[in-house]
Write a protein that holds these residues in place. Structure first.
Motif, PDB file in Angstrom:
ATOM      1  N   LEU A 170      36.680  14.848  21.959  1.00 11.90           N
ATOM      2  CA  LEU A 170      37.189  15.302  20.660  1.00 11.90           C
ATOM      3  C   LEU A 170      37.780  16.525  20.923  1.00 11.90           C
ATOM      4  O   LEU A 170      39.008  16.866  20.383  1.00 11.90           O
ATOM      5  N   LEU A 171      36.941  17.404  21.449  1.00 12.74           N
ATOM      6  CA  LEU A 171      37.437  18.966  21.383  1.00 12.74           C
ATOM      7  C   LEU A 171      38.446  19.084  22.347  1.00 12.74           C
ATOM      8  O   LEU A 171      39.622  19.898  22.020  1.00 12.74           O
ATOM      9  N   VAL A 172      38.697  18.475  23.202  1.00 10.76           N
ATOM     10  CA  VAL A 172      39.895  18.392  24.220  1.00 10.76           C
ATOM     11  C   VAL A 172      40.997  17.760  23.590  1.00 10.76           C
ATOM     12  O   VAL A 172      42.196  18.345  23.610  1.00 10.76           O
ATOM     13  N   ASP A 173      40.894  16.610  22.780  1.00 13.09           N
ATOM     14  CA  ASP A 173      41.967  15.910  22.105  1.00 13.09           C
ATOM     15  C   ASP A 173      42.542  16.439  20.994  1.00 13.09           C
ATOM     16  O   ASP A 173      43.622  16.157  20.680  1.00 13.09           O
ATOM     17  N   PHE A 174      41.585  17.401  20.310  1.00 13.32           N
ATOM     18  CA  PHE A 174      41.966  17.692  18.990  1.00 13.32           C
ATOM     19  C   PHE A 174      43.201  18.591  18.952  1.00 13.32           C
ATOM     20  O   PHE A 174      43.287  19.489  19.782  1.00 13.32           O
ATOM     21  N   ASP A 175      44.011  18.329  18.348  1.00 14.48           N
ATOM     22  CA  ASP A 175      45.416  18.993  18.102  1.00 14.48           C
ATOM     23  C   ASP A 175      45.264  20.172  17.362  1.00 14.48           C
ATOM     24  O   ASP A 175      45.183  19.751  15.746  1.00 14.48           O
ATOM     25  N   THR A 176      45.284  21.360  17.532  1.00 15.60           N
ATOM     26  CA  THR A 176      44.744  22.277  16.574  1.00 15.60           C
ATOM     27  C   THR A 176      45.886  22.725  15.538  1.00 15.60           C
ATOM     28  O   THR A 176      45.767  23.228  14.288  1.00 15.60           O
ATOM     29  N   ALA A 177      47.134  22.157  15.888  1.00 19.35           N
ATOM     30  CA  ALA A 177      48.408  22.434  14.974  1.00 19.35           C
ATOM     31  C   ALA A 177      48.132  21.534  13.955  1.00 19.35           C
ATOM     32  O   ALA A 177      48.895  21.800  12.523  1.00 19.35           O
ATOM     33  N   PRO A 180      30.933  -1.124  -3.143  1.00 17.82           N
ATOM     34  CA  PRO A 180      31.836  -1.162  -4.259  1.00 17.82           C
ATOM     35  C   PRO A 180      31.400  -0.772  -5.497  1.00 17.82           C
ATOM     36  O   PRO A 180      31.879  -0.111  -6.279  1.00 17.82           O
ATOM     37  N   ASP A 181      30.188  -1.602  -5.838  1.00 16.88           N
ATOM     38  CA  ASP A 181      29.593  -1.442  -7.201  1.00 16.88           C
ATOM     39  C   ASP A 181      29.226  -0.013  -7.539  1.00 16.88           C
ATOM     40  O   ASP A 181      29.110   0.485  -8.696  1.00 16.88           O
ATOM     41  N   LEU A 182      28.988   0.710  -6.415  1.00 16.61           N
ATOM     42  CA  LEU A 182      28.496   2.124  -6.691  1.00 16.61           C
ATOM     43  C   LEU A 182      29.568   3.253  -6.583  1.00 16.61           C
ATOM     44  O   LEU A 182      29.132   4.344  -6.814  1.00 16.61           O
ATOM     45  N   GLY A 183      30.827   2.596  -6.041  1.00 11.30           N
ATOM     46  CA  GLY A 183      31.714   3.391  -5.807  1.00 11.30           C
ATOM     47  C   GLY A 183      31.610   4.410  -4.351  1.00 11.30           C
ATOM     48  O   GLY A 183      32.163   5.430  -4.282  1.00 11.30           O
ATOM     49  N   ILE A 184      30.577   3.793  -3.555  1.00 12.20           N
ATOM     50  CA  ILE A 184      30.656   4.478  -2.263  1.00 12.20           C
ATOM     51  C   ILE A 184      31.214   3.926  -0.967  1.00 12.20           C
ATOM     52  O   ILE A 184      31.182   2.837  -0.929  1.00 12.20           O
ATOM     53  N   ARG A 185      32.058   4.741  -0.378  1.00 11.42           N
ATOM     54  CA  ARG A 185      32.775   4.424   0.954  1.00 11.42           C
ATOM     55  C   ARG A 185      32.274   4.904   2.026  1.00 11.42           C
ATOM     56  O   ARG A 185      31.549   5.941   2.005  1.00 11.42           O
ATOM     57  N   TYR A 186      32.382   4.318   2.988  1.00 10.02           N
ATOM     58  CA  TYR A 186      31.798   4.600   4.398  1.00 10.02           C
ATOM     59  C   TYR A 186      33.088   5.204   4.954  1.00 10.02           C
ATOM     60  O   TYR A 186      34.122   4.807   5.550  1.00 10.02           O
ATOM     61  N   SER A 187      32.846   6.732   4.817  1.00 11.92           N
ATOM     62  CA  SER A 187      34.395   7.542   5.143  1.00 11.92           C
ATOM     63  C   SER A 187      34.016   8.485   6.016  1.00 11.92           C
ATOM     64  O   SER A 187      33.249   9.379   5.685  1.00 11.92           O
ATOM     65  N   LEU A 188      34.595   8.519   7.292  1.00 12.96           N
ATOM     66  CA  LEU A 188      34.055   9.897   8.226  1.00 12.96           C
ATOM     67  C   LEU A 188      35.583  10.207   8.472  1.00 12.96           C
ATOM     68  O   LEU A 188      36.701   9.639   8.612  1.00 12.96           O
ATOM     69  N   GLY A 189      35.440  11.447   9.391  1.00 15.06           N
ATOM     70  CA  GLY A 189      36.613  12.119   9.628  1.00 15.06           C
ATOM     71  C   GLY A 189      36.388  13.301  10.054  1.00 15.06           C
ATOM     72  O   GLY A 189      35.217  14.164  10.037  1.00 15.06           O
ATOM     73  N   VAL A 190      37.310  13.945  11.039  1.00 13.57           N
ATOM     74  CA  VAL A 190      37.026  15.225  11.687  1.00 13.57           C
ATOM     75  C   VAL A 190      38.425  16.159  11.465  1.00 13.57           C
ATOM     76  O   VAL A 190      39.317  15.546  11.378  1.00 13.57           O
ATOM     77  N   ASP A 191      38.117  17.406  11.103  1.00 15.14           N
ATOM     78  CA  ASP A 191      39.060  18.281  10.937  1.00 15.14           C
ATOM     79  C   ASP A 191      38.695  19.560  11.514  1.00 15.14           C
ATOM     80  O   ASP A 191      37.426  19.693  12.013  1.00 15.14           O
ATOM     81  N   GLY A 192      39.369  20.596  11.268  1.00 23.25           N
ATOM     82  CA  GLY A 192      38.876  21.978  11.876  1.00 23.25           C
ATOM     83  C   GLY A 192      37.343  22.461  11.409  1.00 23.25           C
ATOM     84  O   GLY A 192      36.667  23.283  12.029  1.00 23.25           O
ATOM     85  N   LEU A 193      37.140  21.872  10.072  1.00 24.75           N
ATOM     86  CA  LEU A 193      35.990  22.650   9.608  1.00 24.75           C
ATOM     87  C   LEU A 193      34.813  21.978  10.331  1.00 24.75           C
ATOM     88  O   LEU A 193      33.601  22.779  10.643  1.00 24.75           O
TER      89      LEU A 193
END
Lengths: 492, 512
Positions: free
Chosen positions: A45-52, A66-79
């Motif tokens: 991930l670190l190597v592949d990550f495009d800092t721009a 859906p009934d509770l409005g909870i999503r399985y949502s993952l992601g990576v950014d600079g943070l």
């Protein structure tokens, strides 16, 4: 490239279950495999990550409940990119340490250890508020068991104290999160996704209430002064390889929570409470530093130094200067602190082995004479801890102070004394344990190959980071700016 | 002139018929001489009856009809609660199977009483008529009074039965008094008619007194503070299988009738009773959680914990929305799973160690019996509302329902209550994993001499009942493991339960 994060996230858990079902002898090695694969993944991930690039990468976003409005949502950014890397590295180092020194009931240990890694990674990767809260609370469970079953003499009381202290905050955060989602989507099924909540901010007064709930959870978790009551007992009793990851990454989840959730979702409140948070941060720095150079137990010296370091991180987060330097510095410092504190805790175990099991610096001294390699590694880490110019910690603290100088000069002047205090307690710790006259019970010897296998890579990572901090800063810059400017932009 | 027979909707009535018929058959079969038939066939027939009832409930799902002159509503709310009763019944039968209480009481009677109690619960939650409410209420209660005392020579058990009988009767009388007042004020026993009349009577003293008395009567059954005092004593003394059944099914029944009564008949007065019930919920959460902290008997601890959980579920009634109904039903289902798992482990250890339900009976469980230790751990974590268990989503749902209807402060009370509750749930987990069996005292900590004698009780029988049998029965482990696995599965994938809860919520058409 979407499936990647789920593998990264659940691999340790999967292997933990396998380790629980496997014969006792090989369980620690399965746990090690469970930690090494995420490390390889994180490096990719670190190597592949495009800092721009801005925004989330490798995002996964599926319906979950859906009934509770909870999503399985993952992601990576600079943070969270570098924090994920830090987590994977520290867990791998700790797993290696455990594989070389298997504890009693190693299967059970491996199970809890794997759950812990998944929970921490989940908290870093989650892009849905409910998912974040879920992993944040879940994090506590394996550490409760690891502390309560494999800890020191007062382990049970320490474990209960830790859980109750931190869960009071976490549960308030849970109520806050539900309230936030419900109020942000009136008349509809609540939506917990962070992107949605960022676009639908609440009124100022509600923000203030929820800000308190979330901040309390994070400040307790860090821990920051005056919410650190659980810390001494927990640190004194937790097994050292567990403490290395606990202190290294769990406290960072809290710091990360401020950047990911509190600043973007409660900008008006963050602006209002800025001064209070800065004062709390300064108190943490001063109190932590003073405690750190009065304590004699190495674990507590490091524990209180962590309070001080996390004070710096909070200081940076709430600097809220125009260039968002403080937030960048805080992010960098979060990674730095994790990198230095984990090897230090492992070194404590090595020192204790040389001073008849005592972790008190009064019983040590003169260890360096017969253990030059250990002494040099320890010295490098110590110098990084006290933010020696040339280390990445120096860059981090510099950015933080620069940010605060630009926004609140008086606070910055007081906080900068913390830098001096850090060198006092770090050098005191090093000199009292490694130099001076040899303690009566000390029998020094050089570190083994196995120990070196764990600690040398960590020290190499510190050096590499000192030489190339720019890559981490580049990656974090847009994200940290985004978080910080959500407040400065909205409020001014 | 030939009298015209009433139209009977046999299909809708079938779950009730199955239960009543099953109870009669079990009672009769229990009269046979053969030891094998009594010990093995009666529980099997009971399970068959419960299975049939569940099957018929599934068959009738979504039909949503009213039977017996609209006195009973066989809708998805009734049927979903019936599922919970059946699950609790099956768990209880399995836990009772090789229990000494069943032999003492007579197998046929024991299981027939269990089935009639479930029948009473179904009638109670289906009731749309004040008379039917009382009928169901008594049909539920009277068998339970007997069942509590089925360890017929044990002082604890007798005391438990007696106490439950006396306090339960006071509760019934209060309820009946209240129902009479409501009838007097509105002139009708039918929910629909009451709802029509109640809107204009929002400051009618007679009606409000009636409602207050009804709440008090039902609060006895649901063990809502300050009407919960009987709970710890009765839970502690009753045979553990019956305690599990009461904790799960009675609570569900009481909440079922609360939901229907307040959200159908008295919905127009929601602004009057809402704050009152919210106050009760707060008191209950505080009393239950604080009361549980110092308990060394796990059954007493679980009794107080059930009081606290009743407080959480009260929030779902308070908000008087469909979301509230859904949250309550979801929580009741989850609550059933986690409690059955916990009680199964307590029962297993009672039989194995001879330490009774004292917390020391759990010492060293983690190393000795992982198949019991993990269910207990999961149950405790779920009751505390830790993520990755169904208890977490249960709490999230309730808080969501509370915030959604301007009861945000109640959500805060719920989480603060959960925070307190960790003190005693973690104590159990610490006993399981962090203590070794060597830490437990050698003598069972029974305080037999300290109690006043009760007619029919004998200290020898109490001693004999506590004698360790040294075995773990497989069906008990199965109950514990199945419930624990379900708790985890619904903690990761709660959709099936949420669907059921949604249908149940939709059944109450009076709500938004």
């Amino acid at each position: 490239m979407t499936i990647h994060l789920s593998i990264l996230l659940f691999w340790p858990l999967l292997l933990a279950v396998l380790a629980g079902l496997s014969p006792r002898g090989i369980a620690p090695f399965i746990a090690l495999l469970g930690a090494l694969v995420p490390l390889a993944y994180a490096v990719l991930l670190l190597v592949d990550f495009d800092t721009a690039a801005r925004g989330l990468r490798y995002a996964t976003d599926d319906k979950w409940i859906p009934d509770l409005g909870i999503r399985y949502s993952l992601g990576v950014d600079g943070l969270n990119l570098w924090l994920v890397g830090l987590t994977a590295l520290l867990f791998a180092a700790s797993a290696l340490w455990i594989a070389l020194r298997p504890p009693e009931r190693a299967k059970l240990f491996a199970v809890h250890f794997g759950i812990a890694e998944t929970a921490v990674l989940g908290a870093f990767l989650a892009q849905d508020l409910a998912l974040f809260v879920l992993f944040f609370d879940l994090m506590l469970v394996p550490f409760y068991f690891l502390l309560g079953q494999w800890g020191g003499p007062d382990r049970v009381q320490a474990a209960v104290k830790m859980v109750i202290y931190t869960l009071v905050g976490s549960l308030l955060m849970l109520a806050g999160a539900v309230a936030l989602a419900v109020l942000a989507s009136p008349g509809a099924t609540p939506d917990f996704s962070l992107a949605f909540l960022r676009d639908n901010l609440l009124g100022d007064n509600t923000q203030k209430l929820l800000f308190v709930a979330f901040s309390l959870a994070f400040l307790i978790k860090m821990p920051a002064f005056p919410f650190h009551g659980w810390m001494p007992d927990a640190y004194r009793n937790m097994p050292l390889p567990v403490l290395a990851v606990f202190s290294g990454v769990v406290s960072k989840v809290a710091a990360y929570g401020f950047l990911r959730i509190v600043l973007p979702l409660f900008p008006a409140a963050a602006d209002d409470w800025q001064l209070i948070m800065l004062i709390l941060a300064v108190c943490s720095i001063l109190y932590g530093s003073i405690q750190a150079f009065t304590q004699t137990n190495l674990r507590l010296i490091l524990g209180f130094s962590s309070v001080a370091q996390l004070g710096f991180i909070v200081l940076g987060i709430f600097a809220l200067d125009d260039g968002a330097r403080g937030a960048q510095g805080a992010l960098l410092q979060a990674v730095n602190h994790g990198l230095v504190v984990a090897p230090l805790f492992l070194i404590i175990a090595l020192l204790a082995a040389r001073s008849a099991g005592s972790e008190d610096i009064r019983d040590m001294g003169g260890i360096a004479f017969r253990a030059p390699v250990l002494a040099s590694l320890f010295l490098i880490v110590t110098l990084a801890t006290l933010a020696m110019p040339g280390s990445a910690n120096f860059v981090g603290e510099f950015l933080i102070l620069l940010g605060v100088f630009n926004s609140k000069l008086a606070i910055a002047l007081i906080a900068s004394t913390g830098v001096i205090l850090a060198s006092v307690y770090a050098l005191r710790m090093y000199i009292r344990s490694m130099h001076n006259r040899q303690g009566p019970a000390v029998t020094s010897f050089e570190m083994s190959m196995g120990d070196a296998l764990v600690i040398v890579p960590l020290v190499l990572a510190i050096i590499a980071f000192a030489v190339f901090p720019q890559r981490a800063i580049d990656a974090g810059e847009p994200a940290a700016q985004g978080a910080s400017q959500a407040v400065t932009g909205a409020a001014r | 002139m030939t009298p015209k027979a009433p139209v009977i909707d046999w299909a809708a009535m079938s779950p009730i018929v199955a239960l009543a018929g099953g109870a009669c058959v079990v009672l009769m079969v229990g009269l046979l001489r053969s030891r094998f038939v009594r010990a093995q066939v009666t529980p099997f027939l009971t399970l068959v009856t419960l299975g049939t009832t569940a099957g018929l409930a599934v068959w009738q799902w979504g039909v949503n009809t009213e039977i017996v002159e609209k006195a009973l509503a066989i809708d998805d709310l009734t049927l979903s609660l019936t599922m919970i009763f059946v699950a609790a019944g099956i768990g209880s039968v399995l836990l009772s199977w090789r229990s000494s209480a069943v032999v003492e009481a007579g197998e046929g009677e024991y299981y027939a009483l269990l089935l009639s109690s479930i029948l009473g619960m179904v009638v109670l939650v289906a009731a749309q008529n004040l008379v039917a409410v009382f009928l169901g209420f008594e049909l539920l209660s009277i068998p339970l009074y007997v069942l509590c005392a089925t360890h017929m020579r044990r002082e604890h058990s007798l005391e438990s039965g007696l106490k439950y009988l006396i306090i339960g009767s006071v509760g019934s009388a209060t309820l009946l008094y209240g129902l009479a007042f409501v009838y007097g004020a509105t002139g009708s026993t039918d929910y629909a008619a009451i709802a029509g009349a109640a809107g204009d009577l929002s400051d009618d003293v007679l009606l409000l007194t009636g409602i207050a008395l009804v709440v008090a009567g039902l609060a006895f059954k649901a063990s809502v503070a300050p009407f919960h005092q009987w709970t710890p004593d009765v839970y502690e003394g009753a045979p553990t299988a019956i305690t599990a059944f009461m904790a799960v099914a009675t609570k569900a029944a009481a909440f079922g009738v609360l939901l229907r009564l307040f959200d159908v008949a008295l919905i127009d007065l929601a602004e009057t009773w809402g704050p009152a019930l919210a106050t009760l919920a707060t008191i209950t959460i505080v009393v239950g959680n604080v009361g549980a902290i110092g308990q060394s008997s796990i059954k007493r601890m679980l009794a107080y914990s059930s009081v606290a959980q009743a407080g959480y579920m009260m929030a779902g009634v308070v908000v008087s929305t469909r979301l509230g109904v859904r949250a309550t039903i979801f929580y009741l289902a989850v609550y059933a799973l986690m409690n059955l798992a916990a009680f199964a482990v307590v029962l297993a250890r009672e039989r194995e160690t001879g330490l009774g339900d004292h917390i020391t009976a759990l010492y060293g469980l983690g190393t000795e019996r992982p198949l019991l230790a993990w269910p207990m751990t999961i149950a405790m974590l779920a009751l505390a509302g830790i993520p990755a268990t169904a208890g977490f989503f249960g709490k999230v749902y309730l808080i969501q329902a509370a915030v959604n209807n301007d009861y945000g402060w109640l959500g805060v009370v719920i989480v603060l209550g959960s925070a307190i509750s960790l003190a005693y749930y973690l104590r159990v987990i610490a006993a399981v994993w962090m203590r070794s069996a060597a830490d437990a005292p050698a003598r069972p900590p029974l305080a037999t001499g300290a109690r006043p004698a009760i007619a029919g009780g004998s200290a020898e029988a109490t001693e004999a009942a506590a004698r360790p049998r040294g075995v773990v029965h497989v069906e008990v482990v199965v109950v514990a493991v199945v419930c624990a696995v379900a708790t985890i599965v619904f903690g990761i994938y709660p959709d099936p339960l949420l669907d059921v809860a949604r249908d149940a919520g939709a059944a109450l058409t009076s709500l938004v």
